[in-house]
Enzyme design. Structure first.
Site, mmCIF file in Angstrom:
data_model
loop_
_atom_site.group_PDB
_atom_site.id
_atom_site.type_symbol
_atom_site.label_atom_id
_atom_site.label_comp_id
_atom_site.label_asym_id
_atom_site.label_seq_id
_atom_site.Cartn_x
_atom_site.Cartn_y
_atom_site.Cartn_z
ATOM 1 N N LYS A 65 99.253 -41.819 -50.238
ATOM 2 C CA LYS A 65 98.009 -41.199 -49.784
ATOM 3 C C LYS A 65 96.811 -41.699 -50.589
ATOM 4 O O LYS A 65 96.869 -41.775 -51.811
ATOM 5 C CB LYS A 65 98.146 -39.686 -49.939
ATOM 6 C CG LYS A 65 96.859 -38.909 -49.726
ATOM 7 C CD LYS A 65 97.135 -37.420 -49.713
ATOM 8 C CE LYS A 65 95.845 -36.616 -49.635
ATOM 9 N NZ LYS A 65 96.078 -35.206 -49.319
ATOM 10 N N ASP B 67 98.224 -32.835 -57.381
ATOM 11 C CA ASP B 67 96.785 -33.117 -57.294
ATOM 12 C C ASP B 67 95.936 -31.851 -57.320
ATOM 13 O O ASP B 67 94.747 -31.899 -57.654
ATOM 14 C CB ASP B 67 96.463 -33.968 -56.057
ATOM 15 C CG ASP B 67 96.761 -33.252 -54.760
ATOM 16 O OD1 ASP B 67 97.520 -32.261 -54.769
ATOM 17 O OD2 ASP B 67 96.218 -33.675 -53.718
ATOM 18 N N HIS C 262 92.940 -40.914 -49.503
ATOM 19 C CA HIS C 262 91.984 -39.802 -49.374
ATOM 20 C C HIS C 262 90.688 -40.028 -50.135
ATOM 21 O O HIS C 262 90.003 -39.070 -50.526
ATOM 22 C CB HIS C 262 92.636 -38.478 -49.784
ATOM 23 C CG HIS C 262 92.268 -37.350 -48.851
ATOM 24 N ND1 HIS C 262 92.758 -36.077 -48.939
ATOM 25 C CD2 HIS C 262 91.422 -37.340 -47.776
ATOM 26 C CE1 HIS C 262 92.253 -35.326 -47.984
ATOM 27 N NE2 HIS C 262 91.438 -36.063 -47.259
ATOM 28 N N CYS D 109 92.119 -32.278 -52.830
ATOM 29 C CA CYS D 109 92.725 -33.604 -52.934
ATOM 30 C C CYS D 109 91.714 -34.684 -53.297
ATOM 31 O O CYS D 109 91.881 -35.409 -54.280
ATOM 32 C CB CYS D 109 93.351 -34.009 -51.596
ATOM 33 S SG CYS D 109 94.713 -32.986 -51.081
#
Lengths: 457, 457
Positions: free
Chosen positions: B108, B262, B110, B55
């Site tokens: 998200k 991803d 990350h 990710c």
């Protein structure tokens, strides 16, 4: 519709589920397949079309609608054996012939290599091709091959009523040319039949991409991605030649065209890697999805809705009763023997949403290896070989094989990696019922042993 | 075109190559994806779109156009570490912001979980979502979890210029709801931006189908094929919500829409089986094709030819320079650091047939694991961990890792099963050249270590 539809059944030998463009292959696999993809867009494309684990049984299933174990054709028999469709079988060619169809098979047979068990003995008016498999083209040039011990494989031809004859050796030299020969005969046949009032049933059973993987010279290096991709380009071209013949003969709306692979790919050095199984595990000779789930497209212009993609479960066994119905000859399907195929004509024509099938049984040699039911697949790993290996059912088959089954959910787990047995023992209720029904039918209609001539009972 | 195009970049978390319908999944995988499939038919579908193995690096690559190893983001860092995009990076959001775009990220991140490394620190005007990954929703209910030792993960929001704030804990209870929240914010944002003269760059970085695999209640049991398939149905629905918003806002022709995964799927009990890699081997965290080749569809109504499918090699790295060019801001792409992405705008718009890329490098942590060049893929199995694990290149990386490479032809052998090294040593000439070019660039532009603040040189 004025007359009964023609049927053209094209079969290729060992194409993987993941090879054609419309199945995720094509360019990604180094070989575009525009003709097959277009045919799919004009008809229905099956993503859950089930065949047998090997060439011989799949071809038997297609032509009889019967599980090959019933007819002594559940495995590939080595040269020297008598094998193939017993004269007692009533093939799709027999049925359609009796319904007024002209019938022909051009290409690979693999359902017998002795007089009495060749295509013209099984309902086909004419045949050109080879009796067994293309690996035999390696025989004549194999180190130590001695024709005094084993026959040199040949290309054959024949017409109903006369014995078939060997034309010329089928060797590594003409192996690359044979699909062109098959296509030419097919194109000529279609044009010739177009002048007739009789409908026709034409099996075009190509040799590619079976090993030795040797494309026609026109396609050698055409892909830039090796011989297998070259063969895929030739395959697509040959399908196009047949479709073009149907079109130029004005028969698009009169002809049901089926294209499929007979089983999954196999890895035979030096022709590796060969076909790709797409999202599935396993290959030819196993009962994993990579072996028994194959690409299949059916087109009938004006009758089958265009561009449909379905994951409904279909079997090659279903071709027999389905084509019988489409030919208006459902009453000719034999009632004196088990027919395992189910009529899918209403489903095919878009008149019903669901398939008429919710399970398939998979045998290898004499053993029940697996049952697929809905989204589940039970594998019986510790199969017990039948006594005497005569093709007779080791009854009760299921109990013997229950010691260590594995269960997969093939929708959640197309690669058959996660055994869900211990949390899904309930599945044995429907599975045992299916197995028992088969066993019961085999008691009442014992199998024909390989090489046997007719019903045992 | 009157103004610069909007960009909507939808990313899902860990969808397998084989999951969407247009990639061979859909119904076959128990979950139809009609919206994604339709979007593919309206634009270009990539069958060779390459991302990073995890990710964090993929998201870094998308937003910087730089190999994540250069920016200290080449792996997922456990809680407690400072990590993420260093302030020195000039993200795509920075670039487009400086070009006059409004920017937002919903979902998200990350790429950092500390102030200074959150989306609003990296060029986004606003953010709603979660800083790390959805597995953190399991923390609060984990046996033995103690919030005095580790933070309770939260949903956050923030606007540029103000510190981001924690809104509420991100837990197993609201994990099923978060993609609905992300979609709602996105839809509202699109409608709001439609009233503006400014173009916008919207990242919609959904949480599904990452574990815990928990669909929204509206989709629980919707598929009848388990939670993963339910999530796939929700995924398709959410994509549809975003597309509908673009359409009803009248922005179809003004908006480049990108949808991708991803990286490949991962198998985390009890949520197994999860995503399917289609014809490929491996999954998240490896550099097999199943990990780094993902579904990707790009649509720009009226600009990108419809229904194109291409196997040309593209990398997530290319999004950065490509979008910069489409925004008329190519000159803003930094010249003071290596940019590994290449401008694919001409290819994307159908003005050129071929991609501008013929190779990709794949790193895991600090090591070069693989180079893909044309149809070939070299794996360096015996990778040497970089001294100190600071993200610095163990130069000369390639020589250290040459001991036992494997080479696959991924067109002939998508499952990466057949090593062709011994008959293809010639391949090292182009491969070593590529590796050396990278190594050379790393000497002149040393990597930013994980947690580092800026350029080392």
């Amino acid at each position: 519709m004025k007359k009964k539809p023609n049927f053209v059944l094209m079969l290729h030998d060992n194409i993987g589920y993941g090879d054609p463009g419309c199945y995720g292959g094509g360019l990604m696999r180094g070989a575009p397949t525009p003709r097959i993809d277009k045919m799919a867009s004009q008809g229905v494309r099956f993503t859950n079309f089930n065949v047998e684990a090997q060439c011989t049984p799949t071809r038997s299933a297609l032509l009889t609608g019967r599980l090959p174990i019933r007819s002594g054709t559940s495995f590939i028999t080595p040269p020297g054996h008598i094998y193939g469709l017993a004269p007692w079988e009533y093939s799709l060619a027999n049925l359609l012939s009796d319904t007024g169809y002209r019938t022909a098979l051009f290409g690979k047979w693999h359902l017998g290599h002795s007089e009495g068990r060749l295509p013209t003995n099984q309902g086909f008016d004419e045949w050109f091709g080879f009796p067994n498999s293309s690996d035999e083209t390696l025989y004549a040039s194999a180190v130590g091959f001695d024709p005094s011990y084993a026959r040199v494989p040949c290309l054959w031809e024949g017409k109903k009523g006369d014995p078939c004859r060997e034309m010329e050796p089928y060797t590594i030299e003409n192996r690359p040319l044979v699909d062109e020969m098959i296509a030419k005969r097919s194109v000529s046949y279609i044009h010739h039949q177009a002048e007739s009032d009789q409908p026709f049933f034409l099996c075009v059973w190509f040799s590619h991409p079976h090993h030795p993987v040797l494309p026609h010279p026109d396609f050698a290096d055409a892909s830039g991605n090796g011989a297998y991709a070259d063969c895929m380009m030739e395959i697509d071209h040959r399908v196009g030649q047949v479709l073009d013949a149907i079109h130029t003969a004005g028969l698009d709306e009169d002809t049901v065209v089926i294209w499929a692979s007979d089983n999954g790919p196999e890895s035979v050095p030096p022709w590796i890697p060969a076909g790709d199984t797409g999202p599935f595990r396993g290959e030819l000779g196993s009962v994993f999805e990579g072996a028994i789930r194959v690409p299949c497209v059916i087109r009938w212009t004006g009758q089958i809705p265009q561009g449909r993609v379905t994951n409904e479960m279909i079997s090659g066994l279903d071709i027999y009763p389905t084509l019988a119905t489409l030919a208006g000859a459902a009453e000719r399907v034999p009632a004196d023997r088990p027919i395992d195929g189910v009529d899918q004509s209403a489903f095919l024509l878009g008149k019903q949403e669901k398939s008429n099938r919710d399970h398939v049984l998979f045998f290898i040699q004499n053993d029940l290896y697996s049952i697929k039911w809905k989204q589940f697949k039970v594998h019986f790993k510790d199969v017990v070989q039948a006594p005497g290996a005569t093709g007779q059912l080791p009854y009760p088959a299921f109990v013997h094989e229950l010691s260590a089954p594995r269960i997969y959910n093939i929708v959640q787990d197309p690669k058959e990696l996660y055994d869900i047995l211990l949390t899904n023992l309930w599945l044995f209720e429907p599975i045992i019922k299916i197995a028992n029904e088969f066993s019961e039918s085999a008691v009442h209609h014992p199998h024909i042993p390989t090489g046997g001539d007719g019903p045992i009972a």
